[in-house]
Scaffold this motif. Structure first.
Motif, short mmCIF file in Angstrom:
data_model
loop_
_atom_site.label_atom_id
_atom_site.label_comp_id
_atom_site.label_asym_id
_atom_site.label_seq_id
_atom_site.Cartn_x
_atom_site.Cartn_y
_atom_site.Cartn_z
N LYS A 1 0.95 -1.10 0.10
CA LYS A 1 -0.15 -0.29 0.07
C LYS A 1 0.87 1.48 0.10
O LYS A 1 0.72 1.61 0.53
CB LYS A 1 -1.00 0.11 1.30
CG LYS A 1 -1.71 -0.81 1.20
CD LYS A 1 -3.00 -0.70 2.21
CE LYS A 1 -3.71 -2.09 2.65
NZ LYS A 1 -4.82 -2.66 3.38
N PRO A 2 1.76 1.49 -1.31
CA PRO A 2 2.52 2.53 -1.01
C PRO A 2 1.93 4.27 -0.81
O PRO A 2 2.85 5.25 0.01
CB PRO A 2 2.45 2.29 -2.98
CG PRO A 2 2.52 1.83 -3.07
CD PRO A 2 1.63 1.02 -2.22
N GLU A 3 0.97 3.93 -1.46
CA GLU A 3 -0.10 5.52 -1.32
C GLU A 3 -0.22 5.55 0.83
O GLU A 3 -0.11 6.74 0.61
CB GLU A 3 -1.12 5.25 -2.52
CG GLU A 3 -1.30 5.30 -3.16
CD GLU A 3 -2.51 5.95 -4.38
OE1 GLU A 3 -3.72 5.17 -3.37
OE2 GLU A 3 -2.74 5.54 -5.30
N VAL A 4 -0.88 4.63 1.25
CA VAL A 4 -0.94 4.35 2.65
C VAL A 4 0.22 5.11 2.93
O VAL A 4 0.03 5.88 3.90
CB VAL A 4 -1.81 3.46 3.22
CG1 VAL A 4 -1.55 3.51 4.64
CG2 VAL A 4 -2.54 3.39 2.09
N LEU A 5 1.26 3.89 3.36
CA LEU A 5 2.94 4.29 3.35
C LEU A 5 3.17 5.99 3.12
O LEU A 5 3.62 6.58 3.98
CB LEU A 5 3.76 3.94 2.75
CG LEU A 5 5.18 3.75 3.25
CD1 LEU A 5 5.30 3.65 4.60
CD2 LEU A 5 5.95 2.71 2.65
N LYS A 6 2.76 6.15 2.29
CA LYS A 6 3.09 7.92 1.86
C LYS A 6 2.21 8.88 2.60
O LYS A 6 3.05 10.03 3.44
CB LYS A 6 3.90 8.17 0.27
CG LYS A 6 3.51 9.67 -0.34
CD LYS A 6 3.55 9.70 -1.33
CE LYS A 6 3.92 11.30 -1.98
NZ LYS A 6 3.63 11.54 -3.47
N ARG A 7 0.88 8.92 2.73
CA ARG A 7 -0.06 9.32 3.45
C ARG A 7 0.44 9.32 5.42
O ARG A 7 0.49 10.39 5.88
CB ARG A 7 -0.97 9.34 3.31
CG ARG A 7 -1.93 10.13 4.42
CD ARG A 7 -3.89 9.14 3.69
NE ARG A 7 -3.55 8.13 4.33
CZ ARG A 7 -4.17 7.52 5.73
NH1 ARG A 7 -3.61 8.17 6.10
NH2 ARG A 7 -4.64 6.40 5.33
#
Length: 428
Positions: free
Chosen positions: A250-256
């Motif tokens: 979940k790269p988007e969740v990690l970035k957020r």
């Protein structure tokens, strides 16, 4: 116990008296012993002079970034509650739009204006317009309550930390974190920062646990920037994994999550900037002003098992042994402003899209007045705002997003004149 707020009472000379129950105000109005003085907040004025000295009322404030809670107490009885919604974000958006329009003029062949560099100094204690608005709006309503009720003192939530250091100035180290209010400030900060949601799955209205983004077992610290909130399922699933490993798919969740962990709490920064400015202005009013802890407010509300609400937070500010809620329906006040001074509206590119704006006031009627329709085919409609006023005499009233009706100014009656605010009551 009444669901509605108590009614403010003035004598014939405008002297504020103790608020009364709505049923008492109704009896006075029906007996022609009083008249309606103001609709929001509802205030009546007696037709006689009262010599007795009213019991003083304590006004409590819970200043916030988006809304400020207000509560009026007679001893331990909450007789009035209100939530004042600010328009700081709208002011910032308007300033951004004005700045963009001004910058666009620099690329066009307009008249030359000599640079003005000698008027850029800021006075001591200067606040950004969106922050100054919070202070001024709160003071406006404090002034109104002082005119409508016998306010004897004011209590403001000022500091974010507990009172243990005041009780024991020598306290230090781990002892300072293990008192009666242990963990309240940290948890409240995290709840605000992470929007009361699980940082990993976004679950709401579930028990949330304080979780270390970088696992403590692998050297993670207890710094606030390394803490987030997680539901029990996500917390157990993550365990002692590194967050990059846990959210590898979940790269988007990690970035957020990583970005939000480093981001300061904007709302808390806004409150910190305005808190002392408001406190100093309150002291200038002349009434006794005291301050209290944000952690103590949360502690009192939790101890009394009260739901989360701005006006209830205000009631819990300061030293509170017990509270008797004589109202369950606070007044919700929303700052709307007085309209735009820009004569010609522009589109998103900065080009004019409308002609000259007509004046808002027509024959003592103003856009934003709250009216009731007393005649014509729409008779019976009450408590609606005027959307448009015209010199011809036909005004528009918006009933919903899709439905707008047109009525004659001879068929309407004023309920509450425009004062820059919108009013409604919380649903019980």
């Amino acid at each position: 116990m009444s669901n509605q707020n108590y009614v403010f009472v003035l004598d014939t000379n405008g002297k504020p008296l103790n608020p009364c129950r709505p049923i008492t105000a109704r009896k006075l109005l029906n007996a022609n012993k009083a008249a309606v003085f103001r609709r929001y907040p509802f205030t009546i004025i007696l037709k006689k002079e009262v010599v007795d000295t009213p019991e003083p009322i304590t006004l409590k404030l819970d200043p916030g970034s988006k809304a400020t809670g207000i509560a009026l107490l007679q001893r331990e009885k909450v007789v009035f509650g209100a939530s004042l919604a600010h328009r700081g974000q709208a002011i910032k958006a308007s300033l951004d739009s004005r700045r963009a329009i001004r910058r666009s003029r620099r690329a066009r062949h307009t008249r030359y204006r000599q640079p003005r560099f000698l008027n850029r100094t800021r006075a001591k204690g200067w606040l950004a317009p969106s922050l100054q608005h919070r202070v001024e709006t709160t003071l406006t309503w404090i002034d109104r309550f002082i005119r409508f009720a016998p306010i004897g003192s004011i209590v403001q939530e000022l500091v974010r930390f507990d009172l243990q250091r005041l009780e024991n100035p020598e306290i230090s180290g781990i002892e300072y974190q293990q008192g009666e209010l242990q963990g309240y400030e940290v948890r409240e900060y995290l709840l605000n920062k992470w929007d009361r949601k699980c940082a990993y799955c976004g679950a709401e209205n579930v028990p949330l646990q304080v979780e270390h983004i970088h696992p403590k077992a692998k050297g993670g610290s207890n710094r606030i920037s390394n803490l987030c909130l997680a539901c029990d399922k996500c917390n157990a699933k993550k365990g002692t994994q590194d967050i990059k490993q846990f959210l590898a798919k979940k790269p988007e969740v990690l970035k957020r999550v990583l970005a939000q962990a480093k981001r300061p709490l904007k709302d808390a920064a806004a409150v910190n900037s305005t808190r002392w400015a408001l406190f100093n202005r309150l002291k200038a009013i002349g009434l006794p002003v005291s301050r209290a802890s944000g952690g103590l407010t949360k502690f009192n509300r939790t101890r009394l098992q009260l739901p989360k609400a701005h006006w209830l937070d205000a009631a819990c500010v300061g030293k509170v042994e017990s509270l008797l809620l004589l109202t369950q329906q606070p007044l919700l006040i929303k700052a709307l402003g007085w309209g735009c001074r820009q004569m010609v509206q522009t589109d998103k590119y900065g080009f004019p899209r409308k002609g000259y704006r007509a004046k808002q006031k027509v024959k003592n009627w103003n856009t934003g007045d709250i009216v009731s329709v007393v005649a014509g085919k729409f008779a019976g409609i009450t408590g609606k705002r005027l959307k448009t006023v015209r010199f011809k005499g036909n005004f528009d009233i918006r009933l919903s997003k899709e439905l707008v009706i047109s009525v004659s100014r001879n068929d309407i009656k004023a309920v509450h004149r425009k004062d820059g605010y919108d009013y409604k009551f919380a649903q019980v």
